[in-house]
Design a protein around this motif. Structure first.
Motif, mmCIF file in Angstrom:
data_model
loop_
_atom_site.group_PDB
_atom_site.id
_atom_site.type_symbol
_atom_site.label_atom_id
_atom_site.label_comp_id
_atom_site.label_asym_id
_atom_site.label_seq_id
_atom_site.Cartn_x
_atom_site.Cartn_y
_atom_site.Cartn_z
ATOM 1 N N ARG A 62 0.934 -1.265 0.046
ATOM 2 C CA ARG A 62 0.219 0.003 0.087
ATOM 3 C C ARG A 62 0.840 1.367 -0.242
ATOM 4 O O ARG A 62 1.608 1.661 1.026
ATOM 5 N N TYR A 122 -1.603 1.868 -9.108
ATOM 6 C CA TYR A 122 -2.510 2.337 -7.810
ATOM 7 C C TYR A 122 -3.685 2.962 -8.360
ATOM 8 O O TYR A 122 -4.820 3.329 -7.713
ATOM 9 N N HIS A 133 -5.609 5.793 -5.828
ATOM 10 C CA HIS A 133 -5.291 5.233 -4.351
ATOM 11 C C HIS A 133 -4.114 5.984 -3.792
ATOM 12 O O HIS A 133 -3.804 5.458 -2.582
#
Length: 346
Positions: free
Chosen positions: A29, A342, A345
Motif C-alpha cells: 500500500r 494504483y 489510491h
C-alpha cells in the motif's frame, strides 16, 4: 538520535499498543509522500538487495564522549590517589588502605555507570546492517548481539513509533508477531530516526525497492553511501558525516559548532576503531548474490570525488542543477509508475 534498542532493549512479549496500530505501515500500500528519502543510510543497492545502516549509525558514538570523560576522569583521580598514598604517604598503611577502600566504594557506581554505556558502543560492532532482498522477499537484520534475524518481508509488522526522548524524533519499527497476530516477540528499527514526515518518506523508499519496478530510479536518489561495508570509518568521514549540511545557511553556525563536531567526530572514531565489522553468514551472502551484469550497483565506491563540496553544500551551480534535475526526474518517474499501478489510491 535515540539509543532506544541499544542501551535499553525493546519491550517484547507484550500486545501491540494503540499507537502502533494507528501508525501501522502496510506492505503493498503506497504512502502519500512527495519525496522518496533514503536519509544517506544506503550502504549498497543493486537489483537483488538493498543494504542500509541502522538508526544508531548517523550519530553513532557521539554520545559516548560524556561517559568516556567521566570514566577516564575517575581513573585519573584514582591513579593520583594511589600514587599520593604510597609514594607521598601522610598516613600509616592501615589509614591508607581504609582510604582506598572508601574511595573504591564511593566511585564504583560511577565506574559501572560510565563503563556500562561505553561498552554498549565501544568494542561492539561498527554498525548493525539491515539487508532487503527483493528477489526472495526476505529481510535480514544484524542484531545487536551479533546474530541474524531472517524473516519474510510480508511477515513483518511495520509501524511509525515515537522515540522515548525529549526531541520529536520518530523511527520505523519492525515487529515480529506471535501466531495470534497481536503479541510482539521481537522488534528492530529501520535506519532512520528523525521527524515523522521524513520517516514516512523513508518507508516509501524501502517499500518501493521491495515491491515496485523502480530500482534504477531509487538509485538515482542516493547522493552518497556511508563507507561501512567490510571496513571501518576513518576520522575524515566521521567528521564529514557530522558536518553534512543541507544548505549554505548552515555556514553561519560552523565557527561555533566546529569544536563540538571535532570532539564528537573523535568520539565516533574511537567507536569505529574499537568496533568489529559485521559479517553476514554464508547463507545470507548466497541468497543475496547479485547478477554480475546488473546495471544498478551503487555503494561508497560511487561517492563524489569532491566529497567536501557536498558536505558543505558548496557544489558549483551547474553540478547542483544537474544533480537536482536527475533526482527530480527519477522522483517523477517513480510517481508515474505508482499512479499507473494504483491509480487514485495514492
Amino acid at each position: 538520535m535515540s539509543v532506544y534498542g541499544l542501551y535499553q532493549p525493546y519491550k517484547v512479549n507484550r500486545p501491540l499498543n494503540r499507537s502502533e496500530k494507528h501508525h501501522r505501515l502496510h506492505q503493498g500500500r503506497p504512502a502519500k509522500v512527495r519525496y522518496f528519502n533514503n536519509e544517506q543510510s544506503v550502504i549498497r543497492i543493486n537489483s537483488t538487495y538493498l543494504e542500509t545502516v541502522d538508526k544508531f549509525h548517523k550519530e553513532g558514538g557521539t554520545d559516548t564522549q560524556f561517559f568516556a570523560l567521566l570514566f577516564f576522569m575517575l581513573v585519573s583521580i584514582y591513579i593520583y590517589f594511589l600514587y599520593h598514598s604510597f609514594f607521598l604517604p601522610t598516613k600509616g598503611i592501615k589509614g591508607t588502605i581504609i582510604d582506598i577502600v572508601i574511595l573504591s566504594v564511593v566511585t564504583s557506581p560511577f565506574y559501572f555507570f560510565s563503563g556500562y554505556f561505553l561498552l554498549k558502543q565501544w568494542f561492539k560492532w561498527t554498525h548493525y546492517p539491515i539487508r532487503f532482498n527483493r528477489k526472495n522477499k526476505m529481510v535480514y537484520v544484524f542484531r545487536t548481539n551479533g546474530s541474524v534475524l531472517t524473516v519474510p518481508w510480508q511477515d513483518i509488522y511495520f509501524t511509525q513509533d515515537k522515540e522515548p526522548v525529549i526531541l520529536n524524533d520518530w523511527s520505523i519499527r519492525g515487529h515480529i508477531l506471535d501466531s495470534d497476530g497481536e503479541t510482539v516477540l521481537e522488534t528492530f528499527s529501520l535506519g532512520v530516526c528523525t521527524d515523522k514526515s521524513t520517516t514516512l518518506e523513508y518507508w516509501e523508499f524501502i517499500r518501493c525497492y521491495m515491491e515496485e519496478d523502480v530500482v534504477p530510479e531509487l538509485a538515482e536518489l542516493i547522493m552518497f553511501c556511508p563507507p561501512a561495508e567490510d571496513r571501518k570509518e576513518g576520522f575524515i568521514f566521521c567528521l564529514q558525516n557530522l558536518l553534512y549540511m543541507g544548505s549554505r545557511l548552515e555556514w553561519i553556525f560552523l565557527p561555533v559548532m566546529l569544536p563540538f563536531y571535532l570532539v564528537s567526530a573523535f568520539s565516533r572514531y574511537i567507536t569505529s576503531v574499537t568496533g568489529k565489522i559485521p559479517r553476514w553468514p554464508r547463507e545470507v551472502l548466497d541468497a543475496c548474490r547479485p547478477d554480475p551484469a546488473d546495471p544498478v550497483s551503487i555503494s561508497a565506491a560511487n561517492n563524489p570525488e569532491k566529497m567536501w563540496r557536498l558536505v558543505f553544500a558548496n557544489e558549483s551551480h551547474d553540478a547542483w542543477q544537474e544533480k537536482y534535475d536527475r533526482m527530480d526526474a527519477a522522483t517523477n518517474k517513480i510517481h508515474a509508475v505508482l499512479a499507473k499501478r494504483y491509480g487514485h489510491h495514492i
